[in-house]
Design an enzyme around this catalytic site. Sequence first.
Site, PDB file in Angstrom:
ATOM      1  N   CYS A 194     -29.113  45.383 -20.856  1.00 20.82           N
ATOM      2  CA  CYS A 194     -30.319  45.754 -21.603  1.00 20.82           C
ATOM      3  C   CYS A 194     -31.294  46.589 -20.774  1.00 20.82           C
ATOM      4  O   CYS A 194     -32.235  47.160 -21.320  1.00 20.82           O
ATOM      5  CB  CYS A 194     -31.009  44.517 -22.159  1.00 20.82           C
ATOM      6  N   HIS A 196     -38.302  46.714 -24.129  1.00 22.23           N
ATOM      7  CA  HIS A 196     -36.975  46.395 -24.667  1.00 22.23           C
ATOM      8  C   HIS A 196     -37.156  45.405 -25.820  1.00 22.23           C
ATOM      9  O   HIS A 196     -38.008  44.518 -25.753  1.00 22.23           O
ATOM     10  CB  HIS A 196     -36.117  45.788 -23.556  1.00 22.23           C
ATOM     11  N   ASN A 213     -31.625  43.854 -31.360  1.00 30.22           N
ATOM     12  CA  ASN A 213     -31.443  44.234 -29.961  1.00 30.22           C
ATOM     13  C   ASN A 213     -30.247  45.202 -29.859  1.00 30.22           C
ATOM     14  O   ASN A 213     -29.099  44.785 -29.991  1.00 30.22           O
ATOM     15  CB  ASN A 213     -31.197  42.965 -29.132  1.00 30.22           C
TER      16      ASN A 213
HETATM   17  O1  UT7 Z   1     -31.655  41.470 -24.231  1.00 27.08           O
HETATM   18  C1  UT7 Z   1     -30.918  40.773 -23.268  1.00 27.08           C
HETATM   19  C2  UT7 Z   1     -31.619  39.577 -22.823  1.00 27.08           C
HETATM   20  N1  UT7 Z   1     -31.642  38.581 -23.868  1.00 27.08           N
HETATM   21  C3  UT7 Z   1     -32.793  38.019 -24.231  1.00 27.08           C
HETATM   22  O2  UT7 Z   1     -33.837  38.392 -23.766  1.00 27.08           O
HETATM   23  C4  UT7 Z   1     -32.728  36.848 -25.186  1.00 27.08           C
HETATM   24  C5  UT7 Z   1     -33.544  35.711 -24.654  1.00 27.08           C
HETATM   25  N2  UT7 Z   1     -33.448  34.501 -25.461  1.00 27.08           N
HETATM   26  C6  UT7 Z   1     -33.990  34.414 -26.698  1.00 27.08           C
HETATM   27  O3  UT7 Z   1     -34.508  35.363 -27.230  1.00 27.08           O
HETATM   28  C7  UT7 Z   1     -33.977  33.067 -27.390  1.00 27.08           C
HETATM   29  O4  UT7 Z   1     -33.654  32.065 -26.452  1.00 27.08           O
HETATM   30  C8  UT7 Z   1     -33.006  32.977 -28.600  1.00 27.08           C
HETATM   31  C9  UT7 Z   1     -33.531  33.865 -29.711  1.00 27.08           C
HETATM   32  C10 UT7 Z   1     -31.617  33.427 -28.185  1.00 27.08           C
HETATM   33  C11 UT7 Z   1     -32.945  31.541 -29.117  1.00 27.08           C
HETATM   34  O5  UT7 Z   1     -34.262  31.081 -29.429  1.00 27.08           O
HETATM   35  P1  UT7 Z   1     -34.787  29.700 -28.850  1.00 27.08           P
HETATM   36  O6  UT7 Z   1     -36.154  29.529 -29.357  1.00 27.08           O
HETATM   37  O7  UT7 Z   1     -34.614  29.733 -27.353  1.00 27.08           O
HETATM   38  O8  UT7 Z   1     -33.838  28.662 -29.538  1.00 27.08           O
HETATM   39  P2  UT7 Z   1     -32.906  27.551 -28.878  1.00 27.08           P
HETATM   40  O9  UT7 Z   1     -31.716  28.188 -28.274  1.00 27.08           O
HETATM   41  O10 UT7 Z   1     -33.749  26.671 -28.029  1.00 27.08           O
HETATM   42  O11 UT7 Z   1     -32.468  26.745 -30.146  1.00 27.08           O
HETATM   43  C12 UT7 Z   1     -33.412  25.927 -30.886  1.00 27.08           C
HETATM   44  C13 UT7 Z   1     -32.693  25.301 -32.051  1.00 27.08           C
HETATM   45  C14 UT7 Z   1     -31.375  24.632 -31.686  1.00 27.08           C
HETATM   46  O12 UT7 Z   1     -31.219  23.483 -32.491  1.00 27.08           O
HETATM   47  P3  UT7 Z   1     -31.520  22.022 -31.914  1.00 27.08           P
HETATM   48  O13 UT7 Z   1     -30.610  21.851 -30.748  1.00 27.08           O
HETATM   49  O14 UT7 Z   1     -32.972  22.055 -31.527  1.00 27.08           O
HETATM   50  O15 UT7 Z   1     -31.219  21.144 -33.067  1.00 27.08           O
HETATM   51  C15 UT7 Z   1     -30.342  25.634 -32.084  1.00 27.08           C
HETATM   52  O16 UT7 Z   1     -29.102  25.076 -32.410  1.00 27.08           O
HETATM   53  O17 UT7 Z   1     -32.366  26.313 -33.011  1.00 27.08           O
HETATM   54  C16 UT7 Z   1     -30.979  26.243 -33.317  1.00 27.08           C
HETATM   55  N3  UT7 Z   1     -30.511  27.592 -33.612  1.00 27.08           N
HETATM   56  C17 UT7 Z   1     -30.566  28.124 -34.842  1.00 27.08           C
HETATM   57  N4  UT7 Z   1     -30.999  27.637 -36.016  1.00 27.08           N
HETATM   58  C18 UT7 Z   1     -30.924  28.448 -37.074  1.00 27.08           C
HETATM   59  C19 UT7 Z   1     -29.992  28.496 -32.755  1.00 27.08           C
HETATM   60  N5  UT7 Z   1     -29.701  29.629 -33.414  1.00 27.08           N
HETATM   61  C20 UT7 Z   1     -30.053  29.419 -34.706  1.00 27.08           C
HETATM   62  C21 UT7 Z   1     -29.996  30.229 -35.853  1.00 27.08           C
HETATM   63  N6  UT7 Z   1     -30.454  29.710 -37.015  1.00 27.08           N
HETATM   64  N7  UT7 Z   1     -29.538  31.502 -35.835  1.00 27.08           N
END
Ligand code: UT7
Length: 329
Positions: A110, A250, A280
């Site tokens: 990225c 980004h 992204n």
């Molecule tokens: O560009 C390259 C670099 N990449 C980045 O900068 C990405 C950085 N990371 C992020 O942007 C975020 O961490 C994500 C968008 C990938 C995820 O968001 P988050 O707020 O960190 O969510 P999480 O991984 O902590 O998940 C929270 C909850 C989980 O459920 P439980 O365990 O709390 O029950 C996940 O299973 O949300 C759930 N979840 C979803 N729910 C509905 C994860 N993906 C989804 C989804 N829809 N698509």
Amino acid sequence: MITGVGVYLPEYILDNHELSKMVDTSDEWIMTRVGIKERRILKEKGEGASFMGEKAVKQLLKKTNTLPEEVDLLICATVTPDMPFPPTANIIADKVGIRNGFQFDINAACSGFIYTLITASKFVESGQYKKVIVVGSEKMSAITDYTDRTTCPLFGDAGTAVMLEPTTEDLGMMDFIARSDGMGRHHLYMKGGGSCYPATHETVDQKMHYIYQEGQVVFKHAVSNMADVSVEIMKRNNLSAEQLAWLVPHQANLRIIDATAKRMGLDPSKVMINIERYGNTTSATIPLCLWEWEKKLKKGDDIILSAFGAGFTWGTIYLKWAYDGDKVE
Ligand code: UT7
């Protein structure tokens, strides 16, 4: 200095409604946690990054009145090359008719556009190269697992290109900070398809040809590192938030963008954000913003570009914009 921007966006739009029929997700979750409504997907069979890169470069040549034979160097930033070799940059150049220079790819995930713009600028500053093209082209849909709800809402496809030319005026890249930390390789990667794990039935069964990401870990590093370098470059160039015309971040997560802008003390109206419509697109996000906002950009505008990505890689560029966008056809 950048003297033009070209873009190609695939026609097909994959919106959150359609995605929520593919995996257990919702428009509400994606909008509140990431800020994406829809993304473009390249559907043409057998076509990849060079297909979009070619179209973006052709638009760029037209906009900048440049003939293919005038181009000295083309560097393509991509993590989704057409194939492991030859470089996608060579394929794009051949399709466009660029034959008098040389071409190569850069893989910095990225941060690809930032790293490549820095590299390309040095060739121009050397005085040896007069017209250098930087391409950022990604078919992220080729490495996205559309059964994995934690990654499939995040990414989109796009091809972009910018032209770099020398100037004697006080314009163009004024400063940059580039960083990487290989410990990040454990948290965001695609394991299969390289020399460690070439494609086999087993690697396919184990889904090793898709993006793997530990979202929370990457998020934490992205927020702190992107903001740190952006603030540092402001400080060492005595740039106030008032003086800055734009932040071009980004586009990985709206919350990362907001946190960076806040640390910089920037008014939200000065931040380019189009993640809602494209998601992204890895090395294409920053030029895609510059292209969309081109008409509003003015000669002499102080602009900061910032990115964070796999590796980990991150960096920032301070540039003075080189032309009045409203005069571009
Ligand atoms: O560009 C390259 C670099 N990449 C980045 O900068 C990405 C950085 N990371 C992020 O942007 C975020 O961490 C994500 C968008 C990938 C995820 O968001 P988050 O707020 O960190 O969510 P999480 O991984 O902590 O998940 C929270 C909850 C989980 O459920 P439980 O365990 O709390 O029950 C996940 O299973 O949300 C759930 N979840 C979803 N729910 C509905 C994860 N993906 C989804 C989804 N829809 N698509």
